[in-house]
Design a protein around this motif. Structure first.
Motif, PDB file in Angstrom:
ATOM      1  N   ASP A   1      -3.909  10.059 -20.395  1.00 54.84           N
ATOM      2  CA  ASP A   1      -3.489   9.415 -21.645  1.00 54.84           C
ATOM      3  C   ASP A   1      -2.878   8.048 -21.382  1.00 54.84           C
ATOM      4  N   VAL A   2      -2.071   7.965 -20.362  1.00 55.11           N
ATOM      5  CA  VAL A   2      -1.439   6.679 -20.029  1.00 55.11           C
ATOM      6  C   VAL A   2      -2.491   5.674 -19.578  1.00 55.11           C
ATOM      7  N   ILE A   3      -3.453   6.132 -18.784  1.00 58.32           N
ATOM      8  CA  ILE A   3      -4.530   5.242 -18.342  1.00 58.32           C
ATOM      9  C   ILE A   3      -5.295   4.689 -19.539  1.00 58.32           C
ATOM     10  N   ALA A   4      -5.627   5.561 -20.477  1.00 57.31           N
ATOM     11  CA  ALA A   4      -6.375   5.130 -21.663  1.00 57.31           C
ATOM     12  C   ALA A   4      -5.593   4.087 -22.454  1.00 57.31           C
ATOM     13  N   LYS A   5      -4.282   4.284 -22.596  1.00 54.34           N
ATOM     14  CA  LYS A   5      -3.448   3.326 -23.344  1.00 54.34           C
ATOM     15  C   LYS A   5      -3.370   1.991 -22.615  1.00 54.34           C
ATOM     16  N   LYS A   6      -3.264   2.030 -21.295  1.00 54.68           N
ATOM     17  CA  LYS A   6      -3.181   0.784 -20.534  1.00 54.68           C
ATOM     18  C   LYS A   6      -4.495   0.018 -20.574  1.00 54.68           C
ATOM     19  N   VAL A   7      -5.601   0.731 -20.469  1.00 56.78           N
ATOM     20  CA  VAL A   7      -6.901   0.067 -20.525  1.00 56.78           C
ATOM     21  C   VAL A   7      -7.090  -0.607 -21.882  1.00 56.78           C
ATOM     22  N   ALA A   8      -6.599   0.033 -22.928  1.00 57.78           N
ATOM     23  CA  ALA A   8      -6.717  -0.547 -24.270  1.00 57.78           C
ATOM     24  C   ALA A   8      -5.989  -1.883 -24.380  1.00 57.78           C
ATOM     25  N   GLN A   9      -5.018  -2.138 -23.477  1.00 54.15           N
ATOM     26  CA  GLN A   9      -4.251  -3.387 -23.509  1.00 54.15           C
ATOM     27  C   GLN A   9      -4.871  -4.474 -22.637  1.00 54.15           C
ATOM     28  N   MET A  10      -5.919  -4.167 -21.906  1.00 58.94           N
ATOM     29  CA  MET A  10      -6.472  -5.117 -20.948  1.00 58.94           C
ATOM     30  C   MET A  10      -7.052  -6.348 -21.632  1.00 58.94           C
ATOM     31  N   ILE A  11      -6.882  -7.487 -20.966  1.00 55.15           N
ATOM     32  CA  ILE A  11      -7.436  -8.745 -21.462  1.00 55.15           C
ATOM     33  C   ILE A  11      -8.940  -8.793 -21.174  1.00 55.15           C
ATOM     34  N   THR A  12      -9.700  -9.184 -22.180  1.00 57.07           N
ATOM     35  CA  THR A  12     -11.151  -9.312 -22.014  1.00 57.07           C
ATOM     36  C   THR A  12     -11.517 -10.801 -22.028  1.00 57.07           C
ATOM     37  N   ASP A  13     -12.674 -11.144 -22.532  1.00 59.37           N
ATOM     38  CA  ASP A  13     -13.096 -12.543 -22.624  1.00 59.37           C
ATOM     39  C   ASP A  13     -12.210 -13.256 -23.652  1.00 59.37           C
ATOM     40  N   PRO A  14     -11.368 -14.204 -23.234  1.00 62.41           N
ATOM     41  CA  PRO A  14     -10.448 -14.848 -24.183  1.00 62.41           C
ATOM     42  C   PRO A  14     -11.150 -15.697 -25.233  1.00 62.41           C
ATOM     43  N   GLN A  15     -12.417 -16.046 -25.000  1.00 66.71           N
ATOM     44  CA  GLN A  15     -13.162 -16.867 -25.958  1.00 66.71           C
ATOM     45  C   GLN A  15     -13.851 -16.029 -27.031  1.00 66.71           C
ATOM     46  N   ARG A  16     -13.859 -14.713 -26.841  1.00 63.71           N
ATOM     47  CA  ARG A  16     -14.535 -13.856 -27.815  1.00 63.71           C
ATOM     48  C   ARG A  16     -13.513 -13.444 -28.876  1.00 63.71           C
ATOM     49  N   MET A  17     -13.555 -14.098 -30.015  1.00 63.17           N
ATOM     50  CA  MET A  17     -12.553 -13.889 -31.056  1.00 63.17           C
ATOM     51  C   MET A  17     -12.930 -12.778 -32.028  1.00 63.17           C
ATOM     52  N   ARG A  18     -14.243 -12.577 -32.240  1.00 65.30           N
ATOM     53  CA  ARG A  18     -14.693 -11.575 -33.213  1.00 65.30           C
ATOM     54  C   ARG A  18     -15.720 -10.641 -32.583  1.00 65.30           C
ATOM     55  N   ARG A  19     -15.883  -9.493 -33.201  1.00 63.39           N
ATOM     56  CA  ARG A  19     -16.851  -8.497 -32.722  1.00 63.39           C
ATOM     57  C   ARG A  19     -18.259  -9.057 -32.693  1.00 63.39           C
ATOM     58  N   THR A  20     -18.569  -9.954 -33.614  1.00 64.68           N
ATOM     59  CA  THR A  20     -19.925 -10.504 -33.715  1.00 64.68           C
ATOM     60  C   THR A  20     -20.166 -11.675 -32.752  1.00 64.68           C
ATOM     61  N   ASP A  21     -19.122 -12.115 -32.048  1.00 65.94           N
ATOM     62  CA  ASP A  21     -19.284 -13.203 -31.076  1.00 65.94           C
ATOM     63  C   ASP A  21     -19.867 -12.661 -29.770  1.00 65.94           C
ATOM     64  N   PRO A  22     -20.841 -13.345 -29.180  1.00 70.38           N
ATOM     65  CA  PRO A  22     -21.306 -12.943 -27.844  1.00 70.38           C
ATOM     66  C   PRO A  22     -20.173 -13.094 -26.834  1.00 70.38           C
ATOM     67  N   GLY A  23     -20.117 -12.183 -25.868  1.00 67.14           N
ATOM     68  CA  GLY A  23     -19.071 -12.236 -24.850  1.00 67.14           C
ATOM     69  C   GLY A  23     -19.607 -12.694 -23.507  1.00 67.14           C
ATOM     70  N   ASN A  24     -18.707 -12.937 -22.593  1.00 70.20           N
ATOM     71  CA  ASN A  24     -19.075 -13.335 -21.235  1.00 70.20           C
ATOM     72  C   ASN A  24     -18.457 -12.343 -20.256  1.00 70.20           C
ATOM     73  N   PRO A  25     -19.210 -11.369 -19.776  1.00 68.52           N
ATOM     74  CA  PRO A  25     -18.675 -10.352 -18.865  1.00 68.52           C
ATOM     75  C   PRO A  25     -18.128 -10.944 -17.568  1.00 68.52           C
ATOM     76  N   ASP A  26     -18.607 -12.116 -17.185  1.00 71.96           N
ATOM     77  CA  ASP A  26     -18.200 -12.699 -15.909  1.00 71.96           C
ATOM     78  C   ASP A  26     -16.736 -13.123 -15.886  1.00 71.96           C
ATOM     79  N   VAL A  27     -16.127 -13.273 -17.064  1.00 69.17           N
ATOM     80  CA  VAL A  27     -14.707 -13.637 -17.121  1.00 69.17           C
ATOM     81  C   VAL A  27     -13.868 -12.500 -17.693  1.00 69.17           C
ATOM     82  N   CYS A  28     -14.478 -11.334 -17.823  1.00 73.86           N
ATOM     83  CA  CYS A  28     -13.808 -10.183 -18.445  1.00 73.86           C
ATOM     84  C   CYS A  28     -13.299  -9.221 -17.378  1.00 73.86           C
ATOM     85  N   ASN A  29     -12.010  -8.945 -17.397  1.00 75.61           N
ATOM     86  CA  ASN A  29     -11.412  -8.044 -16.414  1.00 75.61           C
ATOM     87  C   ASN A  29     -11.921  -6.620 -16.566  1.00 75.61           C
TER      88      ASN A  29
END
Length: 330
Positions: free
Chosen positions: A212-240
């Motif tokens: 449960d703690v792992i799931a909560k921490k993963v939910a807080q992880m930073i992803t692609d900072p340029q992806r502002m909306r669900r419909t925006d394409p993301g860049n996995p290469d900069v995503c933790n």
């Protein structure tokens, strides 16, 4: 003559171990147990060099560290697992080595210079902190280790040990081999905020964290900072999160996530949930072993005591040779 080359490494008990420790050291240590004669120690004296004001916390982490080691797969039947302070010969060799180690060798140590600047909430202007590479050298050459498994950034530590061993041998005769740095491959593991995973940054996933703690921490992880909306394409290469997928998800899933992210076919929330599930699944065997040893504190203490006795038997032989070399009677 030893049938296997000997290696030695250790960790300071300054907090609970996290995924960075697992991938940065423990996994490599476990894989080295068969091809090498392994000595791994809990460096509680080393922890005092920076945490001398709170020694009780260090003591409290000793058993927990051993539990994490055993959970990760270190085997007291294959490796010598011990506590530094239960082998007082380390202190004696440290004293002798401190007599012959030039101060400029210590002052040019890159770790010393970096930490003096970065750690501004503690008084590190102590002899112990300046001289910790000498204690580290004593730890290594005490067991006449042929090698020390390290990352590339830790090679200067081994080089200081080699210099100290070389100087001792020059002054008193050949007693110590010069240990080699064994460069280890490590997976890229950053913290939840993309900085180095560290308890100091409160960005770590610990080996003791529940699902449960792992799931909560993963939910807080930073992803692609340029992806502002669900419909925006993301860049996995900069995503933790995607870096964790590379480690904990199977290749097919990782490839699918990569494609879906770039084409806005999957949101960050769903991506994190998939990764968290795979991380929890991968950690399940470790958590099972951890629960086993956590329920048997007497066994953990016995493993520490037994390993320390084995290490001390080797240390006594070495110190007999050292005293003879420098003509100091026991």
């Amino acid at each position: 003559m030893r049938s296997k080359k000997r290696i030695l490494s250790g960790m300071r008990p300054t907090g609970p171990l996290h995924l960075g420790n697992l991938h940065g050291a423990l996994i490599n240590w476990v894989e080295m147990q068969d091809p090498y004669d392994c000595f791994f120690f809990i460096a509680d004296w080393h922890a005092l060099t920076s945490d001398y004001e709170n020694p009780g916390a260090i003591t409290g982490y000793v058993d927990e560290m051993m539990i994490d080691w055993l959970s990760a797969g270190l085997d007291p039947e294959k490796s010598t697992l011990f506590l530094q302070s239960l082998v007082p010969e380390h202190a004696e060799l440290f004293l002798f080595l401190s007599m012959i180690t030039p101060v400029p060798w210590l002052e040019r140590n890159p770790t010393y210079k970096d930490q003096i600047v970065q750690i501004d909430n503690k008084d590190l202007s102590t002899f112990g902190f300046l001289g910790y590479p000498v204690l580290q050298a004593a730890d290594i050459i005490m067991y006449k280790a042929n090698g020390v498994p390290v990352g590339i950034d830790q090679v200067p530590h081994v080089e200081i040990t080699r210099e100290i061993a070389r100087r001792f041998n020059f002054l008193y005769g050949d007693v110590f081999p010069e240990p080699e740095a064994i460069l280890t491959q490590t997976a890229k593991i950053l913290g939840l905020d993309r900085r180095k995973m560290s308890k100091s940054y409160s960005n770590a996933i610990y080996l003791s964290d529940t699902p449960d703690v792992i799931a909560k921490k993963v939910a807080q992880m930073i992803t692609d900072p340029q992806r502002m909306r669900r419909t925006d394409p993301g860049n996995p290469d900069v995503c933790n999160v995607f870096e964790f997928h590379k480690i904990y998800s199977d290749p097919a899933t990782t490839q699918t996530i990569h494609h879906q992210c770039r084409h806005a076919q999957i949101g960050c929330v769903e991506c994190k949930q998939i990764m968290a599930g795979n991380l929890i699944k991968a950690m399940a065997p470790l958590h099972e072993r951890r629960a086993h040893f956590k329920a048997k504190p007497a066994l953990v203490k016995e493993i520490i005591a037994s390993g320390s006795q084995k290490a001390r038997a080797v240390a006594r032989q070495t110190m007999d040779q050292v005293r003879a070399a420098i003509k100091i009677k026991a």
